[in-house]
Design an enzyme around this catalytic site. Structure first.
Site, PDB file in Angstrom:
ATOM      1  CB  THR A  15      -0.897  -0.002   1.263  1.00 39.38           C
ATOM      2  OG1 THR A  15      -1.584  -1.250   1.298  1.00 39.38           O
ATOM      3  CG2 THR A  15      -1.889   1.139   1.252  1.00 39.38           C
ATOM      4  CE  LYS A 108       1.406   0.689  13.455  1.00 39.30           C
ATOM      5  NZ  LYS A 108       1.107   0.685  12.048  1.00 39.30           N
ATOM      6  CD  GLU A 132       6.550  13.597  10.131  1.00 38.40           C
ATOM      7  OE1 GLU A 132       7.357  14.476  10.407  1.00 38.40           O
ATOM      8  OE2 GLU A 132       5.625  13.248  10.912  1.00 38.40           O
ATOM      9  CB  VAL A 135       3.534   8.841  14.719  1.00 41.21           C
ATOM     10  CG1 VAL A 135       2.421   9.176  15.703  1.00 41.21           C
ATOM     11  CG2 VAL A 135       4.656   8.093  15.414  1.00 41.21           C
ATOM     12  N   GLY A 137       0.303   8.582  10.002  1.00 39.54           N
ATOM     13  CA  GLY A 137       0.350   8.634   8.533  1.00 39.54           C
ATOM     14  C   GLY A 137       0.764   9.971   7.950  1.00 39.54           C
ATOM     15  CG  ASP A 204      -1.961   0.943  15.471  1.00 38.00           C
ATOM     16  OD1 ASP A 204      -1.076   0.616  14.666  1.00 38.00           O
ATOM     17  OD2 ASP A 204      -2.584   2.031  15.400  1.00 38.00           O
ATOM     18  CE  LYS A 208      -0.299   4.213  14.339  1.00 35.94           C
ATOM     19  NZ  LYS A 208      -1.708   4.139  13.950  1.00 35.94           N
TER      20      LYS A 208
HETATM   21  N1  LIG Z   1      -0.922   1.183   5.098  1.00 36.94           N
HETATM   22  C1  LIG Z   1      -0.948   2.316   5.801  1.00 36.94           C
HETATM   23  O1  LIG Z   1      -1.900   3.106   5.709  1.00 36.94           O
HETATM   24  C2  LIG Z   1       0.204   2.673   6.702  1.00 36.94           C
HETATM   25  C3  LIG Z   1       0.165   3.885   7.423  1.00 36.94           C
HETATM   26  C4  LIG Z   1       1.253   4.235   8.232  1.00 36.94           C
HETATM   27  C5  LIG Z   1       2.325   3.381   8.328  1.00 36.94           C
HETATM   28  N2  LIG Z   1       2.313   2.193   7.645  1.00 36.94           N
HETATM   29  C6  LIG Z   1       3.479   1.320   7.780  1.00 36.94           C
HETATM   30  O2  LIG Z   1       4.097   1.177   6.503  1.00 36.94           O
HETATM   31  C7  LIG Z   1       4.703  -0.112   6.395  1.00 36.94           C
HETATM   32  C8  LIG Z   1       4.161  -0.812   5.153  1.00 36.94           C
HETATM   33  O3  LIG Z   1       2.767  -0.946   5.265  1.00 36.94           O
HETATM   34  P1  LIG Z   1       1.854  -1.372   4.017  1.00 36.94           P
HETATM   35  O4  LIG Z   1       0.451  -1.122   4.450  1.00 36.94           O
HETATM   36  O5  LIG Z   1       2.340  -0.770   2.778  1.00 36.94           O
HETATM   37  O6  LIG Z   1       2.107  -2.952   4.007  1.00 36.94           O
HETATM   38  P2  LIG Z   1       1.714  -3.993   2.869  1.00 36.94           P
HETATM   39  O7  LIG Z   1       0.721  -3.422   1.929  1.00 36.94           O
HETATM   40  O8  LIG Z   1       1.407  -5.271   3.554  1.00 36.94           O
HETATM   41  O9  LIG Z   1       3.081  -4.174   2.042  1.00 36.94           O
HETATM   42  C9  LIG Z   1       4.191  -4.834   2.580  1.00 36.94           C
HETATM   43  C10 LIG Z   1       5.234  -5.009   1.485  1.00 36.94           C
HETATM   44  O10 LIG Z   1       6.356  -5.638   2.061  1.00 36.94           O
HETATM   45  C11 LIG Z   1       6.726  -6.748   1.258  1.00 36.94           C
HETATM   46  N3  LIG Z   1       7.266  -7.818   2.112  1.00 36.94           N
HETATM   47  C12 LIG Z   1       6.641  -8.472   3.103  1.00 36.94           C
HETATM   48  N4  LIG Z   1       7.455  -9.393   3.638  1.00 36.94           N
HETATM   49  C13 LIG Z   1       8.615  -9.306   2.946  1.00 36.94           C
HETATM   50  C14 LIG Z   1       9.827 -10.026   3.007  1.00 36.94           C
HETATM   51  N5  LIG Z   1      10.024 -11.021   3.897  1.00 36.94           N
HETATM   52  N6  LIG Z   1      10.815  -9.678   2.146  1.00 36.94           N
HETATM   53  C15 LIG Z   1      10.626  -8.686   1.242  1.00 36.94           C
HETATM   54  N7  LIG Z   1       9.496  -7.973   1.145  1.00 36.94           N
HETATM   55  C16 LIG Z   1       8.495  -8.297   1.974  1.00 36.94           C
HETATM   56  C17 LIG Z   1       5.478  -7.206   0.570  1.00 36.94           C
HETATM   57  O11 LIG Z   1       5.821  -7.920  -0.607  1.00 36.94           O
HETATM   58  P3  LIG Z   1       4.730  -8.479  -1.651  1.00 36.94           P
HETATM   59  O12 LIG Z   1       4.068  -7.262  -2.236  1.00 36.94           O
HETATM   60  O13 LIG Z   1       5.528  -9.199  -2.660  1.00 36.94           O
HETATM   61  O14 LIG Z   1       3.800  -9.328  -0.853  1.00 36.94           O
HETATM   62  C18 LIG Z   1       4.776  -5.879   0.322  1.00 36.94           C
HETATM   63  O15 LIG Z   1       5.184  -5.325  -0.889  1.00 36.94           O
HETATM   64  C19 LIG Z   1       4.378  -0.820   7.712  1.00 36.94           C
HETATM   65  O16 LIG Z   1       5.435  -0.654   8.607  1.00 36.94           O
HETATM   66  C20 LIG Z   1       3.150  -0.080   8.238  1.00 36.94           C
HETATM   67  O17 LIG Z   1       3.013  -0.145   9.627  1.00 36.94           O
HETATM   68  C21 LIG Z   1       1.298   1.826   6.834  1.00 36.94           C
END
Ligand SMILES: NC(=O)c1ccc[n+]([C@@H]2O[C@H](COP(=O)([O-])OP(=O)(O)OC[C@H]3O[C@@H](n4cnc5c(N)ncnc54)[C@H](OP(=O)(O)O)[C@@H]3O)[C@@H](O)[C@H]2O)c1
Length: 442
Positions: A15, A108, A132, A135, A137, A204, A208
């Site tokens: 995402t 986080k 940044e 916490v 977003g 969660d 944060k």
């Molecule tokens: N989503 C939000 O709104 C949001 C907001 C604030 C902070 N965050 C933080 O941002 C970070 C990412 O979140 P996200 O929502 O983008 O997560 P996500 O959609 O689940 O994406 C995770 C990515 O990491 C890759 N991945 C997972 N395990 C892996 C491994 N062992 N080796 C290599 N790559 C691996 C996945 O690969 P594949 O695509 O190939 O499966 C995927 O591309 C997290 O720390 C989250 O807490 C997210």
């Protein structure tokens, strides 16, 4: 002549990772103007290379192992968007810092648990660590606390840090729905995980809060130092009663300076309906800051979502491109004091108490006496009718039904309230476990 680009290695194309690629592409020229050089992703890593993605990866190198990418000599900065406090995220960030690179992460969980060690490593190796996006977003709260308000002493930082919980509480309040129904809707709409425990139990928010407390109070981030209580026990009756008494219920993360130290807590909290934080509805996040020079500031905005979070990641990349470097948590890691967990029994504040009083002569007097024994004074008492017959008269079947009683206390200690409620239960004057919600002054 075009200055040298900042070469980015991006691990995680989910995402947030995919949105970062899109945003860097979209803002390419504006970023050159603002940061003095192009920011270009040159290599990426994710779990599954064959996965269909809505992003163009033709111009970037694929590196199967994020830990290998982290130390790649062809990158200047490693962006970790994999998530999780363990590996490979942790080893990859450590590898990048060990190689003297800058790291940008939205993780986080990793920072709350290992932030102190990683900050120390960054200082030691000459790398830098930016977070940044970790916490709230898209809300630029890290830079606000660390840079914008560097001249302030903070007395309290509190906020709505989990959109899922705020969505559930908002719908419960506005539509008189149960917690379970709202959670189900949140899951259907993609606001809540299939396993929502981490969100609704408050963990969660605690991760944060640990980061915010570190930035505001110069302590080491430590989720274990936080008292945590979730929202599953909140009922529509509580929200209705709160509304009638002039309050709303929010899941707040609160870090406050007390004489004993920094009190850190996450729990459902009643806030005056007229306060700014009470107006924050749905999945929106907000953080309020009480600081010496500016008094009060509140930032509100999207706490999650690909693009909003990418905005924060790109902001960090802008700092790296400009060559800005500072201690990740404001003060050098060696100066971040360890914060012990303050016992919640010592917490002082007002309380909302909902009792189901048995309908017997002397019940009210007994409850009043047991509260008075603990020196608890009441600001208001509301006694509700147990039920009404359809024709409007009293329902004979409910004549002996327990009577809901709502009490609002003046400031007292948690210890006193807990002791008083234990005594009330032991006296047999209530038909159910009392409900307790802390009130926060705003
Ligand atoms: N989503 C939000 O709104 C949001 C907001 C604030 C902070 N965050 C933080 O941002 C970070 C990412 O979140 P996200 O929502 O983008 O997560 P996500 O959609 O689940 O994406 C995770 C990515 O990491 C890759 N991945 C997972 N395990 C892996 C491994 N062992 N080796 C290599 N790559 C691996 C996945 O690969 P594949 O695509 O190939 O499966 C995927 O591309 C997290 O720390 C989250 O807490 C997210």
């Amino acid at each position: 002549m075009m200055p040298l680009p900042l070469k980015v290695g991006l691990a995680g194309l989910g995402t947030v990772g995919a949105a970062v690629l899109q945003l860097l592409e979209r803002q390419h020229d504006a970023l050159i103007a603002r940061c003095g050089r192009p920011i270009e992703v040159v290599a990426v890593s994710a779990r599954d290379r064959a996965k269909g993605r809505d992003i163009d990866l033709r111009k970037v190198r694929w590196v199967g192992d994020p830990v290998v990418l982290a130390a790649d000599p062809g990158i200047d900065v490693f962006v970790e968007l994999i998530g999780g406090e363990g590996n490979p995220a942790k080893t990859a960030v450590e590898a990048a810092l060990a190689a003297g690179k800058s790291v940008v992460t939205a993780n986080k969980a990793l920072l709350a648990r290992h932030g102190l060690a990683l900050a120390g490593q960054a200082e030691h190796t000459g790398g830098s660590l930016h977070f940044e996006a970790a916490v709230a977003g898209g809300i630029p709260i890290v830079k606000t606390l660390r840079e914008g308000l560097v001249g302030n002493a903070f007395s309290r930082v509190y906020g709505i840090l989990n959109g899922t919980c705020n969505y559930i509480l908002t719908r419960m309040q506005q539509e008189d729905l149960s917690f379970v129904d709202c959670l189900r809707d949140a899951q259907r709409l993609g606001y809540a995980e299939a396993d929502p425990a981490f969100d609704i139990e408050g963990h969660d928010t605690a991760q944060k809060l640990a980061i915010l407390a570190s930035l505001a109070f110069g302590i080491a981030a430590d989720p274990e130092a936080i008292y945590v209580e979730g929202i599953a026990s909140i009922t529509p009756e509580d929200l209705k009663a709160a509304d009638e008494l002039g309050y709303r219920v929010k899941l707040l993360g609160v870090a406050v300076k007390t004489e004993q130290g920094i009190e850190q807590r996450v729990h459902p909290t009643m806030v005056p309906k007229t306060s700014a934080i009470a107006q924050v509805m749905g999945v929106t996040n907000a953080i309020a800051i009480d600081a010496e020079a500016v008094h009060e500031i509140m930032l509100q905005g999207p706490g999650a979502g690909g693009m909003a979070t990418a905005s924060a990641v790109v902001s960090d990349l802008g700092d790296v491109a400009r060559g800005l470097r500072m201690p990740p948590f404001g003060s050098p890691a060696a100066r971040l004091a360890k914060s012990g967990k303050l016992p919640m029994q010592r917490h002082e504040g007002g309380y909302y108490i909902r009792l189901l009083a048995v309908d017997r002569p002397g019940t009210a007097a007994t409850i009043a006496r047991l509260l008075a024994d603990e020196h608890i004074s009441l600001e208001s008492i509301v006694q509700r009718r147990p039920g009404r017959a359809p024709h409007g008269g009293d329902d004979p079947a409910s004549a002996a039904a327990p009577v809901p009683v709502i009490l609002i206390t003046y400031a007292t200690t948690e210890d006193a309230v807990r002791r008083a409620l234990a005594a009330v239960e032991a006296a047999g004057v209530v038909a159910d476990k009392p409900q307790l919600i802390r009130i926060e002054k705003t």
